[in-house]
Design a protein around this motif. Structure first.
Motif, PDB file in Angstrom:
ATOM      1  N   SER A  94     -41.028 -22.931  20.332  1.00 16.50           N
ATOM      2  CA  SER A  94     -40.177 -23.538  21.263  1.00 16.50           C
ATOM      3  C   SER A  94     -39.202 -22.435  21.865  1.00 16.50           C
ATOM      4  O   SER A  94     -38.940 -22.289  22.928  1.00 16.50           O
ATOM      5  N   TRP A  95     -38.810 -21.761  20.878  1.00 19.08           N
ATOM      6  CA  TRP A  95     -37.808 -20.521  21.303  1.00 19.08           C
ATOM      7  C   TRP A  95     -38.455 -19.682  22.333  1.00 19.08           C
ATOM      8  O   TRP A  95     -38.018 -19.386  23.473  1.00 19.08           O
ATOM      9  N   ASN A  96     -39.676 -19.433  21.821  1.00 16.09           N
ATOM     10  CA  ASN A  96     -40.664 -18.236  22.791  1.00 16.09           C
ATOM     11  C   ASN A  96     -40.897 -18.859  24.117  1.00 16.09           C
ATOM     12  O   ASN A  96     -40.972 -18.002  25.067  1.00 16.09           O
ATOM     13  N   SER A  97     -41.145 -20.153  24.092  1.00 14.18           N
ATOM     14  CA  SER A  97     -41.470 -20.906  25.477  1.00 14.18           C
ATOM     15  C   SER A  97     -40.124 -20.805  26.361  1.00 14.18           C
ATOM     16  O   SER A  97     -40.703 -20.553  27.619  1.00 14.18           O
ATOM     17  N   MET A  98     -39.138 -21.045  25.973  1.00 16.12           N
ATOM     18  CA  MET A  98     -37.791 -20.963  26.801  1.00 16.12           C
ATOM     19  C   MET A  98     -37.595 -19.573  27.221  1.00 16.12           C
ATOM     20  O   MET A  98     -37.545 -19.187  28.314  1.00 16.12           O
ATOM     21  N   ASP A 133     -29.735 -13.566  25.936  1.00 16.38           N
ATOM     22  CA  ASP A 133     -28.609 -14.523  25.601  1.00 16.38           C
ATOM     23  C   ASP A 133     -29.286 -15.595  24.613  1.00 16.38           C
ATOM     24  O   ASP A 133     -28.701 -15.567  23.361  1.00 16.38           O
ATOM     25  N   LEU A 134     -30.408 -16.042  24.889  1.00 16.83           N
ATOM     26  CA  LEU A 134     -31.098 -16.992  24.021  1.00 16.83           C
ATOM     27  C   LEU A 134     -31.515 -16.515  22.899  1.00 16.83           C
ATOM     28  O   LEU A 134     -31.520 -17.100  21.856  1.00 16.83           O
ATOM     29  N   PHE A 135     -31.944 -15.116  22.940  1.00 18.28           N
ATOM     30  CA  PHE A 135     -32.691 -14.384  21.842  1.00 18.28           C
ATOM     31  C   PHE A 135     -31.377 -14.094  20.734  1.00 18.28           C
ATOM     32  O   PHE A 135     -31.475 -14.288  19.604  1.00 18.28           O
ATOM     33  N   VAL A 136     -30.389 -13.824  21.333  1.00 19.58           N
ATOM     34  CA  VAL A 136     -28.902 -13.647  20.406  1.00 19.58           C
ATOM     35  C   VAL A 136     -28.929 -14.817  19.771  1.00 19.58           C
ATOM     36  O   VAL A 136     -28.477 -14.914  18.665  1.00 19.58           O
ATOM     37  N   ARG A 137     -28.948 -16.091  20.315  1.00 20.11           N
ATOM     38  CA  ARG A 137     -28.635 -17.162  19.786  1.00 20.11           C
ATOM     39  C   ARG A 137     -29.834 -17.408  18.646  1.00 20.11           C
ATOM     40  O   ARG A 137     -29.410 -18.222  17.697  1.00 20.11           O
ATOM     41  N   VAL A 191     -33.624 -18.085  13.099  1.00 16.56           N
ATOM     42  CA  VAL A 191     -34.934 -18.393  13.422  1.00 16.56           C
ATOM     43  C   VAL A 191     -35.542 -17.028  13.195  1.00 16.56           C
ATOM     44  O   VAL A 191     -35.261 -16.159  13.797  1.00 16.56           O
ATOM     45  N   ILE A 192     -36.909 -17.123  12.365  1.00 19.47           N
ATOM     46  CA  ILE A 192     -37.599 -15.840  12.312  1.00 19.47           C
ATOM     47  C   ILE A 192     -38.444 -15.621  13.497  1.00 19.47           C
ATOM     48  O   ILE A 192     -39.345 -16.241  13.849  1.00 19.47           O
ATOM     49  N   SER A 193     -38.261 -14.436  14.265  1.00 16.63           N
ATOM     50  CA  SER A 193     -39.027 -14.107  15.254  1.00 16.63           C
ATOM     51  C   SER A 193     -40.414 -13.731  15.005  1.00 16.63           C
ATOM     52  O   SER A 193     -40.921 -13.050  13.820  1.00 16.63           O
ATOM     53  N   ASP A 194     -41.362 -13.646  16.072  1.00 13.41           N
ATOM     54  CA  ASP A 194     -42.560 -13.593  15.907  1.00 13.41           C
ATOM     55  C   ASP A 194     -43.044 -12.557  16.690  1.00 13.41           C
ATOM     56  O   ASP A 194     -42.114 -12.022  17.578  1.00 13.41           O
ATOM     57  N   GLY A 195     -44.444 -11.814  16.890  1.00 16.66           N
ATOM     58  CA  GLY A 195     -44.796 -10.847  17.755  1.00 16.66           C
ATOM     59  C   GLY A 195     -44.501 -11.300  19.294  1.00 16.66           C
ATOM     60  O   GLY A 195     -43.900 -10.504  20.073  1.00 16.66           O
ATOM     61  N   PHE A 196     -44.823 -12.520  19.508  1.00 16.14           N
ATOM     62  CA  PHE A 196     -44.510 -13.188  21.127  1.00 16.14           C
ATOM     63  C   PHE A 196     -43.174 -13.077  21.466  1.00 16.14           C
ATOM     64  O   PHE A 196     -42.848 -12.717  22.524  1.00 16.14           O
ATOM     65  N   THR A 197     -42.180 -13.438  20.259  1.00 15.96           N
ATOM     66  CA  THR A 197     -40.610 -13.370  20.711  1.00 15.96           C
ATOM     67  C   THR A 197     -40.334 -11.747  21.109  1.00 15.96           C
ATOM     68  O   THR A 197     -39.766 -11.364  22.060  1.00 15.96           O
ATOM     69  N   LEU A 205     -38.407  -7.597  24.499  1.00 16.46           N
ATOM     70  CA  LEU A 205     -38.590  -6.272  24.883  1.00 16.46           C
ATOM     71  C   LEU A 205     -38.752  -5.981  26.440  1.00 16.46           C
ATOM     72  O   LEU A 205     -38.315  -5.059  26.878  1.00 16.46           O
ATOM     73  N   SER A 206     -39.756  -7.198  26.671  1.00 18.47           N
ATOM     74  CA  SER A 206     -40.097  -6.968  28.223  1.00 18.47           C
ATOM     75  C   SER A 206     -38.532  -7.208  29.090  1.00 18.47           C
ATOM     76  O   SER A 206     -38.389  -6.333  30.228  1.00 18.47           O
TER      77      SER A 206
END
Length: 573
Positions: free
Chosen positions: A283-287, A302-306, A312-318, A323-324
């Protein structure tokens, strides 16, 4: 000890098998042999089946040969082996054992066919699969859920002819639909699969008819239909179904976020995100991805900081998305922080590593980009291409060519982008001879046919280094019609040589293209302006106005690598 056991003893033995290691399995085998327990067919079958679950068939094959002398031909033993070969390979052995069964007086059953059909699918043996299908119909196993699912899977994976992939994909789904319609028993999972496949090819009308005709739906049914609408951009119908759902899960909400995000309605996508009763990393990745897709890079960060603050544990897609965003913003310090958060990016794969390289390179830290490149273990061709391009952009053209040559020594399969990156390096460094050699080697040594963009790179390289006559010859002899980038490169050479006669001819050819690209007119104007030919310079600008072309700063699609040309093209009128 008697080979026969009570039902409770067999249950305890089965539980022991499920939990044992491979070493313990061998100990159990020794116990079975010494106690004659191997003569119990139920225990032996369970033992053989468990032996196939350790990734190799060498040991199971030994056991099977020993048990065969005791039980002759027992269908449960053969099914265990067929299952093992289907999972572990070689898959060909799965099919050959199936073909051998009639010779042993054995008839395949509902446990046999799914593995054989799946093996046919994996191997692309569609004709063999159809023969197995005929046998299934003959013996009446078509109504068995596992068999029918495998049959549908076979037809879904029917080989597609690349020359007409759209038509062939529709044909595949139609074949599967015929199979589906003939089935007497249709589990809900199969309905869902058909709806998903129709949605996957964009045929939401057929998917909806199936959906409406379902005797029973589950949450996957609703999600598959919503996903189909989202895929074709029909947000209104997707939203309508979403609101009707009797039960929504995290997939339902995430699908709607993606649907609105893809349509550009980020405000509504964010509202769905905030309303979600439960979010997962997807869900986070999609947004975050939706923000990236529409250039809202600061919102993505900003959303990544939140996301981090909420644990929430990030994955490779995050990490790739974030980074992009850093790359686009030039946010080096933020990118370093993200790099620090990636505890083990080696395990996350080469894609994350490549994105790190690109981030550091675009943010100006080429040394750190190269350090990451060196640390990546199994680099794919795309990773090498990115490193070559990054080195070239930062002026380390000789290093870029060394990387290109190292790729060849390591036996990597070079592709179109590899050569584009190498030409980019040659153009940046003025390496004319090296560029010629690379171009000549493309088809001769690597079997890669030069495309228009490769001719454009070579023409640009030659033009910028004063070889305008050679560049003209290539334009005349290449098997493509020149596009605006080719003429732009040649025009750049006219500026280097102050060849106003050829520049005028090039502009006539550009006029024939009837393009709205303003970059060549800007360059033509500046060529004349630098030589004091103000009427000609003014004429080029007037043509831009006649064609209603307005130059946006830094937005030219032409390939101009030198700093002075870039500044010219970024001039705003």
């Amino acid at each position: 000890m008697c080979p026969y056991m009570s039902s409770s003893s067999e249950l305890r033995f089965s539980n022991l098998l499920r939990k044992c290691s491979f070493k313990q399995l061998k100990q159990i085998h020794a116990f079975m042999v010494t106690t004659a327990l191997s003569q119990n067919i139920q225990i032996s079958s369970a033992f053989l089946r468990r032996s196939t679950e350790f990734g190799t068939m060498e040991y199971p094959n030994l056991i099977f040969s020993q048990l065969g002398s005791i039980f002759n031909a027992d269908i449960t033993l053969w099914n265990a082996m067929i299952r093992g070969y289907a999972y572990n390979g070689p898959i060909e052995r799965c099919i050959s054992m199936f073909d051998e069964m009639p010779q042993r007086g054995l008839k395949p059953n509902n446990f046999t066919y799914p593995y054989v059909l799946n093996s046919c699918s994996v191997m692309g043996c569609f004709e063999k699969g159809k023969k197995v299908h005929c046998q299934i119909v003959k013996y009446g196993f078509e109504s068995v859920s596992a068999v029918s699912n495998s049959l549908c899977n076979l037809y879904m994976k029917k080989p597609v002819a690349s020359f007409d992939s759209c038509v062939m994909k529709n044909g595949k789904v139609n074949d599967a639909r015929k199979m589906f319609d003939q089935m007497h028993v249709k589990p809900v999972e199969l309905w869902n699969r058909m709806i998903f496949e129709y949605g996957n090819i964009g045929d939401v009308e057929c998917a909806r008819r199936l959906f409406d005709g379902m005797p029973k739906r589950d949450v996957v049914s609703w999600n598959s239909m919503i996903s189909g609408y989202a895929r074709v951009g029909n947000v209104v119908n997707a939203r309508d179904l979403f609101e009707q759902m009797p039960e929504k899960n995290v997939v339902s909400w995430t699908t709607m976020i993606g649907a609105y995000g893809s349509s550009g309605d980020l405000e509504t996508a964010r509202k769905f995100f905030e309303r979600m009763p439960c979010r997962n990393v997807v869900s986070w990745n999609s947004m975050i991805s939706s923000y990236n897709q529409h250039g809202k890079f600061e919102e993505a960060l900003d959303l990544f900081v939140r996301m981090q603050s909420e644990g929430v544990i990030s994955d490779g897609f995050t990490f790739v998305s974030v980074l992009s965003a850093c790359s686009h913003l030039g946010a080096l310090e933020f990118g370093k922080w993200v790099h620090y958060l990636i505890k083990d990016w080696f395990q996350l794969g080469v894609i994350v590593g490549t994105t790190l390289i690109e981030m550091y390179a675009k943010c100006g830290d080429i040394d750190r980009a190269f350090t990451v490149f060196v640390k990546i273990g199994n680099k794919d061709v795309f990773c090498w291409n990115v490193m070559i391009k990054a080195l070239a952009i930062h002026g380390r053209t000789e290093d870029a060519i060394k990387i290109f040559l190292l790729m060849q020594k390591m036996g990597l399969k070079l592709n179109d982008f590899t050569f584009s990156s190498a030409f980019f390096a040659c153009s940046h460094g003025g390496l004319v001879d090296e560029g010629r050699k690379i171009f000549d080697s493309m088809e001769r040594d690597f079997g890669v046919s030069p495309k228009l963009e490769h001719f454009g790179c070579l023409i640009d390289l030659l033009s910028r280094n004063g070889h305008i006559e050679e560049a003209q010859c290539i334009v005349k002899e290449m098997p493509f019609d020149p596009d605006i980038a080719i003429w732009g490169a040649l025009l750049g050479g006219c500026r280097v040589r102050s060849d106003f006669k050829l520049a005028k001819q090039v502009m006539q050819w550009v006029e024939e293209l009837k393009t709205n690209e303003s970059g060549v007119y800007v360059l033509s104007s500046n060529i004349h302006a630098f030589s004091g030919q103000w009427p000609e310079a003014l004429s080029a600008r007037e043509k831009m106005e006649e064609k209603k072309m307005w130059k946006k700063a830094g937005s030219s699609s032409l390939i101009y690598h030198h700093k002075d040309d870039t500044e010219l093209l970024q001039e705003t009128f």
